[in-house]
Design a protein around this motif. Sequence first.
Motif, short mmCIF file in Angstrom:
data_model
loop_
_atom_site.label_atom_id
_atom_site.label_comp_id
_atom_site.label_asym_id
_atom_site.label_seq_id
_atom_site.Cartn_x
_atom_site.Cartn_y
_atom_site.Cartn_z
N GLY A 67 0.79 -1.22 0.00
CA GLY A 67 0.00 0.00 0.00
C GLY A 67 0.83 1.27 0.00
N GLN A 68 2.13 1.12 -0.13
CA GLN A 68 3.02 2.28 -0.15
C GLN A 68 4.31 1.90 -0.85
OE1 GLN A 68 3.88 3.33 3.86
NE2 GLN A 68 5.08 1.51 4.27
N ALA A 69 5.04 2.92 -1.25
CA ALA A 69 6.34 2.72 -1.88
C ALA A 69 7.37 3.57 -1.16
CB ALA A 69 6.29 3.09 -3.36
N SER A 70 8.41 2.94 -0.69
CA SER A 70 9.49 3.67 -0.03
C SER A 70 10.49 4.13 -1.09
CB SER A 70 10.19 2.78 1.00
OG SER A 70 10.88 1.74 0.34
N ILE A 71 11.41 4.96 -0.67
CA ILE A 71 12.44 5.41 -1.58
C ILE A 71 13.30 4.23 -2.04
CG2 ILE A 71 14.12 6.02 0.19
CD1 ILE A 71 13.54 8.03 -2.99
N ASP A 72 13.49 3.24 -1.17
CA ASP A 72 14.21 2.02 -1.56
C ASP A 72 13.51 1.33 -2.72
OD1 ASP A 72 16.05 2.37 0.47
OD2 ASP A 72 15.18 0.86 1.80
N ASP A 73 12.18 1.24 -2.64
CA ASP A 73 11.41 0.59 -3.70
C ASP A 73 11.52 1.35 -5.02
OD1 ASP A 73 10.51 -1.33 -1.87
OD2 ASP A 73 8.77 -0.11 -1.32
N ILE A 74 11.45 2.66 -4.94
CA ILE A 74 11.52 3.47 -6.16
C ILE A 74 12.91 3.35 -6.80
CG2 ILE A 74 11.43 5.83 -7.05
CD1 ILE A 74 9.30 6.32 -4.80
N LEU A 75 13.96 3.38 -5.98
CA LEU A 75 15.30 3.22 -6.53
C LEU A 75 15.52 1.82 -7.11
CD1 LEU A 75 17.39 5.17 -3.87
CD2 LEU A 75 16.95 5.83 -6.24
N LEU A 76 14.87 0.83 -6.52
CA LEU A 76 14.94 -0.52 -7.09
C LEU A 76 14.31 -0.55 -8.48
CD1 LEU A 76 15.70 -3.50 -6.77
CD2 LEU A 76 13.46 -3.85 -5.70
N LEU A 77 13.20 0.15 -8.64
CA LEU A 77 12.57 0.23 -9.97
C LEU A 77 13.48 0.95 -10.97
CD1 LEU A 77 8.82 0.94 -9.10
CD2 LEU A 77 9.87 -1.21 -9.83
N PHE A 78 14.22 1.95 -10.50
CA PHE A 78 15.19 2.62 -11.39
C PHE A 78 16.30 1.65 -11.82
CE2 PHE A 78 13.57 6.85 -10.25
CZ PHE A 78 13.60 7.43 -11.51
N ILE A 79 16.73 0.80 -10.90
CA ILE A 79 17.74 -0.20 -11.25
C ILE A 79 17.20 -1.12 -12.34
CG2 ILE A 79 19.00 -2.23 -10.41
CD1 ILE A 79 19.31 -0.71 -7.72
N TYR A 80 15.97 -1.57 -12.18
CA TYR A 80 15.36 -2.43 -13.22
C TYR A 80 15.24 -1.68 -14.54
CZ TYR A 80 14.18 -5.86 -9.63
OH TYR A 80 14.24 -6.80 -8.63
N LEU A 81 14.89 -0.40 -14.48
CA LEU A 81 14.78 0.41 -15.69
C LEU A 81 16.12 0.48 -16.42
CD1 LEU A 81 13.04 2.34 -17.44
CD2 LEU A 81 13.88 4.18 -15.98
N GLU A 82 17.19 0.73 -15.68
CA GLU A 82 18.52 0.80 -16.29
C GLU A 82 18.94 -0.54 -16.88
OE1 GLU A 82 20.32 3.46 -16.89
OE2 GLU A 82 18.81 4.72 -15.95
N LEU A 83 18.64 -1.62 -16.18
CA LEU A 83 18.96 -2.94 -16.72
C LEU A 83 18.19 -3.21 -18.01
CD1 LEU A 83 19.09 -5.05 -13.43
CD2 LEU A 83 21.02 -4.37 -14.87
N GLY A 84 16.92 -2.83 -18.02
CA GLY A 84 16.12 -2.99 -19.25
C GLY A 84 16.66 -2.15 -20.39
N ALA A 85 17.09 -0.93 -20.07
CA ALA A 85 17.67 -0.07 -21.11
C ALA A 85 18.97 -0.66 -21.65
CB ALA A 85 17.93 1.34 -20.54
N MET A 86 19.77 -1.25 -20.76
CA MET A 86 21.00 -1.89 -21.21
C MET A 86 20.71 -3.04 -22.17
SD MET A 86 23.67 -2.08 -17.98
CE MET A 86 23.55 -3.81 -18.03
N VAL A 87 19.71 -3.84 -21.85
CA VAL A 87 19.34 -4.96 -22.73
C VAL A 87 18.88 -4.42 -24.08
CG1 VAL A 87 17.67 -6.83 -23.08
CG2 VAL A 87 18.81 -6.57 -20.88
N GLY A 88 18.06 -3.37 -24.06
CA GLY A 88 17.57 -2.79 -25.31
C GLY A 88 18.69 -2.22 -26.16
N ILE A 89 19.62 -1.52 -25.54
CA ILE A 89 20.74 -0.94 -26.29
C ILE A 89 21.63 -2.05 -26.84
CG2 ILE A 89 22.88 0.38 -26.03
CD1 ILE A 89 21.30 2.24 -24.16
N TYR A 90 21.88 -3.08 -26.04
CA TYR A 90 22.71 -4.18 -26.51
C TYR A 90 22.03 -4.91 -27.66
CZ TYR A 90 25.99 -8.04 -26.45
OH TYR A 90 26.93 -8.96 -26.81
#
Length: 156
Positions: free
Chosen positions: A53-76
């Motif tokens: 029912g909530q998102a902490s800053i840890d959770d949001i930063l984890l989503l950013f990590i996933y976003l960067e990993l997805g971007a790396m896969v797309g660029i590769y």
Amino acid sequence: MKWVDRSREQMHKSANSVGNLLVEGFHYLGLFAIGAVTAWASVMAFMAMLEKGQASIDDILLLFIYLELGAMVGIYFKTNHLPIRFLLYVAITALTRYLIGDVSHHRPPDIGLVYSCAGIFLLALSVVAVRFASYRFPSSKPIDSTGEVIGKNTGQ
């Protein structure tokens, strides 16, 4: 013996084609697997946030990590080059996430805090160095569909 040389050259071309096919197949299979696992992990993390029912800053930063990993896969996938900067961004985000989590749990500051900040600073300097080096010394060369460098041995 000219036919022997032609046969050897034909065998070399055939082996090279099969090898390229296998390597590209492995790359695509690996990229799709990594992309799928990254997408699955990010969806699961998001679902866990919804359940809480909530998102902490840890959770949001984890989503950013996933976003960067997805971007790396797309660029590769598009360029067949792994951008080292994205790995550095993931490392910076991971250290920041660790740092914020450590501080937010009301732990008393210690030398670990200094080490985390120093690590983030060094990674940021690494990003600057990589960007400067890629600007000053570009290494991208045009590659054709067979993986050969275009203009090689032609003086281009």
